[in-house]
Write an enzyme that holds these catalytic residues in place. Structure first.
Site, PDB file in Angstrom:
ATOM      1  N   CYS A   1     -10.237   3.208  -8.266  1.00  0.00           N
ATOM      2  CA  CYS A   1     -11.316   2.245  -8.048  1.00  0.00           C
ATOM      3  C   CYS A   1     -12.573   2.948  -7.489  1.00  0.00           C
ATOM      4  O   CYS A   1     -13.257   3.633  -8.224  1.00  0.00           O
ATOM      5  CB  CYS A   1     -10.852   1.100  -7.162  1.00  0.00           C
ATOM      6  SG  CYS A   1     -11.959  -0.341  -7.206  1.00  0.00           S
TER       7      CYS A   1
ATOM      8  N   HIS B   1      -5.721  -0.614 -10.275  1.00  0.00           N
ATOM      9  CA  HIS B   1      -5.000  -0.425  -9.012  1.00  0.00           C
ATOM     10  C   HIS B   1      -3.489  -0.309  -9.200  1.00  0.00           C
ATOM     11  O   HIS B   1      -2.750  -1.287  -9.013  1.00  0.00           O
ATOM     12  CB  HIS B   1      -5.312  -1.591  -8.069  1.00  0.00           C
ATOM     13  CG  HIS B   1      -6.722  -1.611  -7.576  1.00  0.00           C
ATOM     14  ND1 HIS B   1      -7.120  -0.956  -6.432  1.00  0.00           N
ATOM     15  CD2 HIS B   1      -7.832  -2.200  -8.088  1.00  0.00           C
ATOM     16  CE1 HIS B   1      -8.419  -1.143  -6.252  1.00  0.00           C
ATOM     17  NE2 HIS B   1      -8.872  -1.890  -7.244  1.00  0.00           N
TER      18      HIS B   1
ATOM     19  N   GLU C   1      -1.481   0.954  -7.215  1.00  0.00           N
ATOM     20  CA  GLU C   1      -0.831   0.773  -5.909  1.00  0.00           C
ATOM     21  C   GLU C   1      -0.401  -0.667  -5.664  1.00  0.00           C
ATOM     22  O   GLU C   1       0.440  -0.939  -4.788  1.00  0.00           O
ATOM     23  CB  GLU C   1      -1.750   1.246  -4.775  1.00  0.00           C
ATOM     24  CG  GLU C   1      -2.903   0.328  -4.419  1.00  0.00           C
ATOM     25  CD  GLU C   1      -4.127   0.468  -5.303  1.00  0.00           C
ATOM     26  OE1 GLU C   1      -5.177  -0.101  -4.936  1.00  0.00           O
ATOM     27  OE2 GLU C   1      -4.039   1.143  -6.340  1.00  0.00           O
TER      28      GLU C   1
END
Length: 235
Positions: free
Chosen positions: A107, A212, A214
């Protein structure tokens, strides 16, 4: 021996405190690395000592990149920047570049790498990028689900890694790459034409993505592959 990987801290303006999204640390740990959150400092001696301990770096999401870093005046629609993070990451990136250490940007990490290599950003996609009206770049929770597709370029490392032409991704950002920096290649592009994956052509492993992994969880195979390849690049 497992590689130690430096993770750029996030910063909470209200609490005047650094913090971390667990998924960054868990993604590295599950892939076989040892994540280490860095202090928010720009003391060169301290950062050089830290660099001697780390085999690579994860550049995380967070604040907007300060427009002055790419030679623009700040728009009223630009979000808050964090000078400490900008300074920390600028110095760490140059250390990693000079030592040919692995870097993965996520990001903001993608945006910052593009800026540090000479590119520019849209300060606010909804008002500056016409294509942003076609797909959702700023999704609502939960974030562990795809909200749009990206196309992987055949010449890019993501295509070779994931062995697919399209990928569903989550998305939570209001800035993005405007001018691609010299020396960067494109590995992924959103349906509206926004660059969402990049890599440094002349380096062993410097890659970044706009989405993302994660937040996608341990069951998402593609996210797991991205973390594993990054950790392998740190060895």
């Amino acid at each position: 021996m497992k590689p130690v990987i430096g993770v750029i801290p996030l910063f909470d303006d209200k609490k005047d405190s650094i913090w971390m999204v667990p998924g960054y640390m868990e993604g590295i740990r599950r892939a076989g690395g040892i994540p280490m959150m860095l202090p928010l400092t720009w003391e060169k001696g301290d950062l050089e000592q830290i660099n001697s301990m780390c085999r690579g770096y994860l550049f995380t999401g967070g604040h907007d990149v300060a427009p002055k870093l790419y030679g623009e005046t700040e728009s009223s629609l630009c979000g808050p920047a964090n000078r400490q993070r900008d300074q920390l990451e600028t110095y760490i990136f140059h250390l990693a570049w000079n030592d040919d250490k692995a870097v993965l940007g996520i990001c903001r990490g993608l945006q910052l790498i593009n800026v540090l290599m000479g590119g520019t950003l849209y300060q606010d996609l909804p008002s500056q990028f016409q294509g942003s009206k076609e797909i959702e770049h700023h999704m609502c929770p939960p974030y562990d689900r795809p909200c749009h597709q990206v196309k992987l370029t055949e010449e890019g490392p993501l295509f070779r890694l994931l062995e697919k032409r399209e990928l569903g991704v989550n998305s939570y950002h209001h800035q993005g790459i405007k001018k691609l920096a010299p020396g960067l290649g494109i590995s992924a592009v959103a349906e509206d034409g926004l660059v969402e994956g990049i890599y440094a052509r002349d380096k062993r492993y410097i890659q970044a993505i706009q989405w993302h992994p994660e937040f996608m969880g341990r069951e998402d195979r593609d996210s797991g592959k991205i973390f594993r390849e990054f950790v392998e690049g740190c060895k």
